[in-house]
Design a protein around this motif. Structure first.
Motif, PDB file in Angstrom:
ATOM      1  N   THR A 706      45.039  28.774  43.792  1.00 19.08           N
ATOM      2  CA  THR A 706      45.200  28.531  42.462  1.00 19.08           C
ATOM      3  C   THR A 706      44.816  30.073  42.650  1.00 19.08           C
ATOM      4  O   THR A 706      44.444  30.793  42.815  1.00 19.08           O
ATOM      5  CB  THR A 706      43.911  27.979  42.359  1.00 19.08           C
ATOM      6  OG1 THR A 706      43.091  27.823  40.401  1.00 19.08           O
ATOM      7  CG2 THR A 706      42.660  27.528  42.765  1.00 19.08           C
ATOM      8  N   PHE A 707      43.970  30.490  40.941  1.00 13.87           N
ATOM      9  CA  PHE A 707      43.378  31.778  40.871  1.00 13.87           C
ATOM     10  C   PHE A 707      41.926  32.476  41.295  1.00 13.87           C
ATOM     11  O   PHE A 707      41.156  30.785  40.564  1.00 13.87           O
ATOM     12  CB  PHE A 707      43.860  32.186  39.377  1.00 13.87           C
ATOM     13  CG  PHE A 707      45.457  33.054  39.322  1.00 13.87           C
ATOM     14  CD1 PHE A 707      46.109  34.105  39.757  1.00 13.87           C
ATOM     15  CD2 PHE A 707      46.445  32.260  38.482  1.00 13.87           C
ATOM     16  CE1 PHE A 707      47.610  34.172  39.528  1.00 13.87           C
ATOM     17  CE2 PHE A 707      47.453  32.240  38.001  1.00 13.87           C
ATOM     18  CZ  PHE A 707      48.049  33.687  38.788  1.00 13.87           C
ATOM     19  N   VAL A 708      41.445  33.127  41.434  1.00 12.40           N
ATOM     20  CA  VAL A 708      40.250  33.740  41.108  1.00 12.40           C
ATOM     21  C   VAL A 708      39.742  34.191  40.327  1.00 12.40           C
ATOM     22  O   VAL A 708      40.202  35.554  40.237  1.00 12.40           O
ATOM     23  CB  VAL A 708      39.525  34.533  42.492  1.00 12.40           C
ATOM     24  CG1 VAL A 708      38.546  34.896  42.914  1.00 12.40           C
ATOM     25  CG2 VAL A 708      39.715  33.217  43.599  1.00 12.40           C
ATOM     26  N   ASN A 709      39.053  33.692  38.845  1.00 11.08           N
ATOM     27  CA  ASN A 709      39.149  34.556  37.891  1.00 11.08           C
ATOM     28  C   ASN A 709      38.640  35.544  37.969  1.00 11.08           C
ATOM     29  O   ASN A 709      39.297  36.767  37.424  1.00 11.08           O
ATOM     30  CB  ASN A 709      38.384  33.750  36.620  1.00 11.08           C
ATOM     31  CG  ASN A 709      38.893  32.063  36.449  1.00 11.08           C
ATOM     32  OD1 ASN A 709      40.009  32.063  36.695  1.00 11.08           O
ATOM     33  ND2 ASN A 709      38.527  31.349  35.352  1.00 11.08           N
ATOM     34  N   ALA A 710      37.736  36.536  38.106  1.00  8.80           N
ATOM     35  CA  ALA A 710      36.766  37.485  38.531  1.00  8.80           C
ATOM     36  C   ALA A 710      37.850  38.556  38.938  1.00  8.80           C
ATOM     37  O   ALA A 710      37.965  39.562  38.475  1.00  8.80           O
ATOM     38  CB  ALA A 710      35.511  37.349  38.908  1.00  8.80           C
ATOM     39  N   GLU A 711      38.457  37.920  40.423  1.00  2.58           N
ATOM     40  CA  GLU A 711      39.199  39.169  40.437  1.00  2.58           C
ATOM     41  C   GLU A 711      40.729  39.742  40.195  1.00  2.58           C
ATOM     42  O   GLU A 711      41.092  40.187  39.561  1.00  2.58           O
ATOM     43  CB  GLU A 711      39.930  38.751  41.947  1.00  2.58           C
ATOM     44  CG  GLU A 711      38.847  38.448  43.379  1.00  2.58           C
ATOM     45  CD  GLU A 711      38.166  39.962  43.108  1.00  2.58           C
ATOM     46  OE1 GLU A 711      38.945  41.139  43.235  1.00  2.58           O
ATOM     47  OE2 GLU A 711      36.857  39.352  43.615  1.00  2.58           O
ATOM     48  N   VAL A 712      41.358  38.114  39.226  1.00  2.00           N
ATOM     49  CA  VAL A 712      42.231  38.794  38.134  1.00  2.00           C
ATOM     50  C   VAL A 712      42.032  38.811  36.709  1.00  2.00           C
ATOM     51  O   VAL A 712      42.304  40.004  36.425  1.00  2.00           O
ATOM     52  CB  VAL A 712      42.868  37.243  37.118  1.00  2.00           C
ATOM     53  CG1 VAL A 712      43.628  36.777  36.340  1.00  2.00           C
ATOM     54  CG2 VAL A 712      43.350  36.271  38.629  1.00  2.00           C
ATOM     55  N   GLN A 713      40.060  39.110  36.739  1.00  2.00           N
ATOM     56  CA  GLN A 713      39.755  40.246  35.337  1.00  2.00           C
ATOM     57  C   GLN A 713      39.357  41.183  35.795  1.00  2.00           C
ATOM     58  O   GLN A 713      39.498  42.342  35.019  1.00  2.00           O
ATOM     59  CB  GLN A 713      39.158  39.551  35.251  1.00  2.00           C
ATOM     60  CG  GLN A 713      38.845  37.976  34.067  1.00  2.00           C
ATOM     61  CD  GLN A 713      39.916  37.246  32.668  1.00  2.00           C
ATOM     62  OE1 GLN A 713      40.479  39.046  32.337  1.00  2.00           O
ATOM     63  NE2 GLN A 713      39.565  36.986  32.265  1.00  2.00           N
ATOM     64  N   LYS A 714      39.564  41.722  36.918  1.00  2.00           N
ATOM     65  CA  LYS A 714      39.085  43.034  37.542  1.00  2.00           C
ATOM     66  C   LYS A 714      40.923  43.703  37.953  1.00  2.00           C
ATOM     67  O   LYS A 714      40.884  45.102  37.205  1.00  2.00           O
ATOM     68  CB  LYS A 714      38.516  43.050  38.879  1.00  2.00           C
ATOM     69  CG  LYS A 714      38.106  44.030  39.722  1.00  2.00           C
ATOM     70  CD  LYS A 714      38.006  44.245  41.100  1.00  2.00           C
ATOM     71  CE  LYS A 714      36.917  43.250  41.069  1.00  2.00           C
ATOM     72  NZ  LYS A 714      36.082  43.682  42.787  1.00  2.00           N
ATOM     73  N   LEU A 715      41.764  43.466  38.102  1.00  2.00           N
ATOM     74  CA  LEU A 715      42.876  43.795  38.237  1.00  2.00           C
ATOM     75  C   LEU A 715      43.893  44.174  36.920  1.00  2.00           C
ATOM     76  O   LEU A 715      44.022  45.018  36.360  1.00  2.00           O
ATOM     77  CB  LEU A 715      43.856  42.445  39.562  1.00  2.00           C
ATOM     78  CG  LEU A 715      44.951  43.249  39.573  1.00  2.00           C
ATOM     79  CD1 LEU A 715      44.978  44.819  40.401  1.00  2.00           C
ATOM     80  CD2 LEU A 715      46.416  42.014  40.273  1.00  2.00           C
ATOM     81  N   ALA A 716      43.828  42.994  36.006  1.00  2.00           N
ATOM     82  CA  ALA A 716      44.342  43.290  34.591  1.00  2.00           C
ATOM     83  C   ALA A 716      43.519  44.350  34.424  1.00  2.00           C
ATOM     84  O   ALA A 716      44.279  44.698  33.250  1.00  2.00           O
ATOM     85  CB  ALA A 716      43.826  42.126  33.830  1.00  2.00           C
ATOM     86  N   LYS A 717      42.045  44.588  33.698  1.00  2.00           N
ATOM     87  CA  LYS A 717      41.276  45.626  33.809  1.00  2.00           C
ATOM     88  C   LYS A 717      42.424  46.796  34.192  1.00  2.00           C
ATOM     89  O   LYS A 717      42.154  48.157  33.369  1.00  2.00           O
ATOM     90  CB  LYS A 717      40.369  45.637  33.803  1.00  2.00           C
ATOM     91  CG  LYS A 717      39.086  46.658  33.317  1.00  2.00           C
ATOM     92  CD  LYS A 717      38.135  46.545  33.383  1.00  2.00           C
ATOM     93  CE  LYS A 717      36.593  47.575  32.724  1.00  2.00           C
ATOM     94  NZ  LYS A 717      36.013  47.475  33.257  1.00  2.00           N
ATOM     95  N   ASP A 718      42.770  46.662  34.839  1.00  2.00           N
ATOM     96  CA  ASP A 718      43.153  48.358  35.905  1.00  2.00           C
ATOM     97  C   ASP A 718      44.304  48.335  35.362  1.00  2.00           C
ATOM     98  O   ASP A 718      44.604  50.107  35.092  1.00  2.00           O
ATOM     99  CB  ASP A 718      42.693  48.093  37.635  1.00  2.00           C
ATOM    100  CG  ASP A 718      41.862  48.278  38.112  1.00  2.00           C
ATOM    101  OD1 ASP A 718      40.754  48.996  37.376  1.00  2.00           O
ATOM    102  OD2 ASP A 718      41.646  47.627  39.336  1.00  2.00           O
ATOM    103  N   ILE A 719      44.992  47.211  35.937  1.00  2.98           N
ATOM    104  CA  ILE A 719      46.547  47.866  34.907  1.00  2.98           C
ATOM    105  C   ILE A 719      46.688  48.575  33.369  1.00  2.98           C
ATOM    106  O   ILE A 719      47.327  48.413  32.207  1.00  2.98           O
ATOM    107  CB  ILE A 719      47.441  46.287  34.657  1.00  2.98           C
ATOM    108  CG1 ILE A 719      47.494  45.562  36.707  1.00  2.98           C
ATOM    109  CG2 ILE A 719      48.693  45.991  34.022  1.00  2.98           C
ATOM    110  CD1 ILE A 719      47.837  44.352  36.537  1.00  2.98           C
ATOM    111  N   THR A 720      45.329  47.249  32.476  1.00  2.31           N
ATOM    112  CA  THR A 720      45.402  48.357  31.105  1.00  2.31           C
ATOM    113  C   THR A 720      45.137  49.418  31.244  1.00  2.31           C
ATOM    114  O   THR A 720      45.396  49.898  30.419  1.00  2.31           O
ATOM    115  CB  THR A 720      44.175  46.854  30.001  1.00  2.31           C
ATOM    116  OG1 THR A 720      44.550  45.695  30.838  1.00  2.31           O
ATOM    117  CG2 THR A 720      43.946  47.431  29.418  1.00  2.31           C
ATOM    118  N   SER A 721      44.433  49.718  32.267  1.00  3.54           N
ATOM    119  CA  SER A 721      43.767  51.385  32.549  1.00  3.54           C
ATOM    120  C   SER A 721      45.427  52.287  32.395  1.00  3.54           C
ATOM    121  O   SER A 721      44.890  53.095  31.848  1.00  3.54           O
ATOM    122  CB  SER A 721      42.910  51.631  32.906  1.00  3.54           C
ATOM    123  OG  SER A 721      42.479  52.799  33.191  1.00  3.54           O
TER     124      SER A 721
END
Length: 866
Positions: A706-721
């Motif tokens: 399963t996903f760790v939500n906080a870590e996914v959001q952090k990585l997604a923020k980097d990808i968006t950047s």
């Protein structure tokens, strides 16, 4: 909450409180306190009926001799105010175990001498066992305080509440018996067996105005109580049944007395004795000191018993005992027939008895064979019912119910094999309502029923040397499936196997020819590839469905008129009998449908209907508009505690009201819940699609499932950047998937918040909707709850029957579709292919020698087959 919910809650709490104390012992404490609460509340109720005010009740004490004697004379006992159960509850933290000891001691002193046998020593087990609840007075006080809090919510005011109390009491006895094995379960006859025996007896006695019933091994008293309930459906007026009970074990004898008293039976109608039934017959003397003037031999209208199976007893010296002299003495190692003869002896000439016995009594020889012969020749055995195995607590042995009478008009014996009729519940088997109804009807109608019941003449019994073994007279076994050798080799459908479905072809005469064509004198073939469609579309099938529909065309109107129109005055205890007769009448000319299947559907729905009717008749119609706090158990500061979680209907389920009056809100909430489930599935798919490298990072948990939500959001923020800086990604790469996961997690969070808020709002809207219902709206909802499910279930019987035929025909078509010849040819082709593949294999000399030998073997087999 209804009585089932309340009983289940008390059992659950009792189970949590029980630790080192055996279930059988703990039962004595909890049931003892329930009984004391009952006596306390009964005295208060009596006092208020006599005009006592609350202040008067608070002044009740032993010093007021006139009041003590007045109350004792009327209810059989007296409890001072300081000793009332409600006073214990009111003490709160000031309550002490000494309060109980003093109260029980006082109770023993203040029993009316006229009811001494009923109440004396009834609390002995509880009183002497208090010390087992803790090593110190403080620990005992704590344990008893929990018990008191546990049972204080059992209602005891009003007509319904006697029933509630009795239900809870018997529910607890049954649960303790089921969970404590043989030692604790032997005193209890399962409710369904008790109902079976009671209904047989009630049918025999239904025209009498007053009756006496007796159980010489009374256990918990459930058999007597159920007979009383069954007979009460036929008797007008109250207090016309006198109960006689005898029990050997003191603790169990106390259960008998408590259970009878708590059913609201008049103390003067309960006659009990703690004694050995076989050693000392029912006491002939009301006054042991005055035999001359108080002699009375007990003869009753009905005897019912479930004695201990194959118990040892002292037979020596009883040859002249009037109970046994006519028939013979049971062997000292097995007292089963001693109990039978005891019961029979106490029957009036027009009486009836039912007794549960081990299966061996039907065929064992020796002294038992002699007794069995005498019972048959003297024409006392009326019927024998073979029950399923494993339906009694603590034993899996097969048992029978034997029905005997003093005087009979026929000499045959009805033998029933009911061993196949049950439902599996955990490790045990349980009789269903339809199983019980089928048995009782067979006894009443007294007819031969294929594979179920046989009327056996006395001459046939003589020919079989008085052996009553059920399998000698009733063949209830299913025939083993046969296989046609020709069809196995060449295919097709044997005509004789089609004819095994003759019950269907008699009802669907044109359907058989529509499905099958004869290919020879003995073989047939299926005409259609779509069996289901061919059956459903056929005119015979449609006529069958229509015939059922016509028979039940106005059944919903009948139910509305009785259950809705007369709900406040309906005689609930007999209404199920009336409705079942109505269903049977309508089914009389409808073929194929088993009326007992229909009866089971009625019983399934009736349990809920009955609870609602009891509530409405007791509390008034406004109870339908009542909403209760929904209490749930949650951990509070490390301990289980009851807290409110929204609301629930007292009679009407919230879900039902929402479907009718708040459909838009309900559908909106359901859509969000479905979307939440879809998100969970999408997240699982995305997790599987990620590369191993990404899955091993911190965005997943340790199990990588399963996903760790906080870590996914952090990585997604980097990808968006990175995207903003001009980076480009393909549709199916990890970065794109992470962005999708991030979006789904955000959507999931919002959805959960919305669902929680909407659910709470819908709960409040439903509460208000129920409280604002008009009478017309409330009755319409009751119709949807009570009537529509039953009518729909009955109409579904035709669908089930047609589906069964479809399944049987399809099976016949598939049974010989692959012939033995096909299998043989397929095997040959596989071997040929294998030989060819072997020729292409290479290996060292050792391996090749082995392969060549295998290939020669296969080739040889091929040649042989050619």
């Amino acid at each position: 909450m209804n009585k089932q919910q309340l009983a289940a809650k008390i059992w659950e709490s009792a189970n949590q409180m029980r630790s080192k104390i055996e279930a059988n012992e703990y039962k004595d404490y909890i049931l003892g306190f329930i009984f004391y609460k009952y006596l306390s509340e009964s005295q208060i109720k009596f006092a208020k009926k006599q005009g006592f005010t609350d202040e008067d009740i608070e002044q009740l004490s032993e010093e007021d001799v006139d009041t003590v004697n007045y109350i004792k004379t009327n209810i059989g006992y007296f409890i001072a105010y300081r000793d009332l159960f409600s006073t214990w509850v009111a003490k709160g933290s000031d309550f002490e175990v000494s309060n109980v000891r003093e109260a029980l001691s006082a109770f023993s002193r203040l029993i009316n001498p006229a009811h001494k046998k009923l109440f004396e020593g009834v609390f002995n087990t509880l009183q002497t066992g208090l010390s087992k609840l803790g090593d110190t007075a403080a620990l005992q006080t704590k344990a008893i305080s929990k018990l008191i809090q546990l049972i204080k919510d059992i209602p005891m005011d009003g007509k319904q509440d006697y029933d509630v109390l009795g239900f809870i009491y018997e529910y607890l006895i049954g649960m303790f018996a089921a969970n404590a094995g043989k030692k604790a379960g032997e005193f209890y006859t399962p409710h369904e067996v008790s109902v079976l025996m009671s209904e047989i007896i009630a049918n025999h006695l239904k025209d009498r105005e007053e009756i006496k019933i007796y159980d010489p091994t009374s256990g918990s008293g459930s058999l007597l109580i159920n007979i009383g309930k069954s007979i009460a459906k036929h008797i007008k007026g109250e207090n016309n049944i006198k109960y006689y009970a005898q029990e050997l074990k003191q603790n169990t004898y106390n259960l008998t007395r408590m259970n009878l008293v708590m059913r609201g039976i008049l103390a003067s109608n309960i006659i009990t004795r703690n004694g050995d039934t076989l050693e000392e017959d029912w006491p002939y003397f009301d006054d042991e000191g005055d035999h001359k003037n108080t002699y009375e031999l007990l003869y009753v209208d009905a005897v019912v018993s479930n004695p201990p199976y194959s118990q040892k007893w002292e037979a020596a010296g009883k040859e002249a005992d009037a109970r046994f002299a006519e028939f013979g003495l049971a062997p000292k190692s097995k007292a089963d027939f001693a109990f039978v003869l005891h019961d029979l002896y106490h029957l009036k000439p027009d009486g009836i008895m039912t007794i549960v016995l081990p299966h061996g009594v039907l065929f064992r020889g020796g002294e038992e064979g002699v007794i069995r012969k005498n019972l048959i020749e003297k024409n006392h055995i009326d019927a024998i019912i073979g029950l399923p195995a494993n339906i009694f607590f603590g034993t899996g042995i097969p048992t029978v119910v034997m029905v005997l009478k003093q005087k009979r008009t026929t000499t045959d014996v009805l033998i029933i094999d009911a061993s196949k009729g049950f439902v599996k519940e955990g490790k045990s088997n349980k009789l269903r309502a339809s199983d019980i109804k089928r048995m009782v009807d067979a006894i009443v109608e007294r007819q031969n029923i294929p594979k179920y019941a046989a009327l056996v003449s006395r001459d046939d019994l003589r020919k079989n040397e008085y052996n009553l073994n059920i399998s000698r007279y009733v063949d209830s076994g299913e025939a083993a499936e046969s296989w046609d050798i020709y069809a196995t080799m060449f295919g097709g459908i044997p005509i004789n196997e089609i004819e095994e479905l003759q019950d269907y072809w008699e009802i669907f005469p044109g359907l058989r020819d529509n499905l099958f064509v004869n290919t020879s004198a003995k073989m047939a073939a299926l005409k259609t590839e779509d069996v289901k469609a061919a059956i459903l579309k056929h005119v015979d099938t449609k006529d069958f469905v229509q015939k059922f529909a016509d028979a039940f065309a106005d059944f919903d109107a009948t139910l509305r008129e009785r259950l809705i129109g007369q709900m406040m005055t309906l005689h609930v205890s007999s209404e199920k009998t009336h409705l079942s007769a109505e269903i049977f009448r309508r089914l009389a000319n409808v073929p194929l449908i088993d009326k007992y299947e229909a009866y089971q559907l009625l019983d399934n729905e009736w349990q809920g209907i009955l609870i609602d009717l009891e509530i409405l008749q007791t509390e008034g119609f406004d109870a339908v508009r009542q909403v209760d706090a929904n209490m749930v158990t949650k951990k509070v500061k490390g301990e289980d505690a009851e807290v409110q979680d929204g609301w629930k209907g007292h009679v009407l389920p919230f879900e039902l009201v929402q479907e009718v009056h708040l459909a838009d809100d309900l559908h909106s909430l359901a859509d969000k819940e479905h979307r939440l489930a879809d998100i969970a599935a999408e997240l699982e798919e995305l997790l599987e699609a990620l590369s191993e490298e990404i899955r091993e990072t911190a965005i997943t948990n340790d199990a990588k499932d399963t996903f760790v939500n906080a870590e996914v959001q952090k990585l997604a923020k980097d990808i968006t950047s990175e995207v903003k800086k001009g980076a480009k990604y393909g549709e199916e790469d990890d970065e794109t998937r992470i962005l999708k996961v991030s979006g789904l997690i955000a959507e999931e969070k919002t959805l959960k918040k919305d669902i929680k808020e909407e659910a709470e709002a819908l709960n409040m809207l439903t509460k208000k909707a129920i409280e604002a219902l008009t009478d017309v709206e409330a009755k319409a909802l009751l119709e949807r709850k009570w009537i529509i499910p039953l009518v729909d279930a009955l109409h579904n019987l035709t669908i089930i029957k047609i589906a069964t035929l479809t399944e049987k025909v399809s099976y016949l078509a598939e049974k010989y579709s692959t012939t033995l010849r096909d299998v043989s040819l397929q095997l040959q082709e596989t071997e040929r292919t294998l030989v060819e593949m072997m020729g292409e294999l290479t290996g060292n000399d050792h391996d090749m020698r082995g392969l060549n030998e295998w290939r020669k073997l296969l080739k040889g087999e091929e040649n042989d087959k050619r």
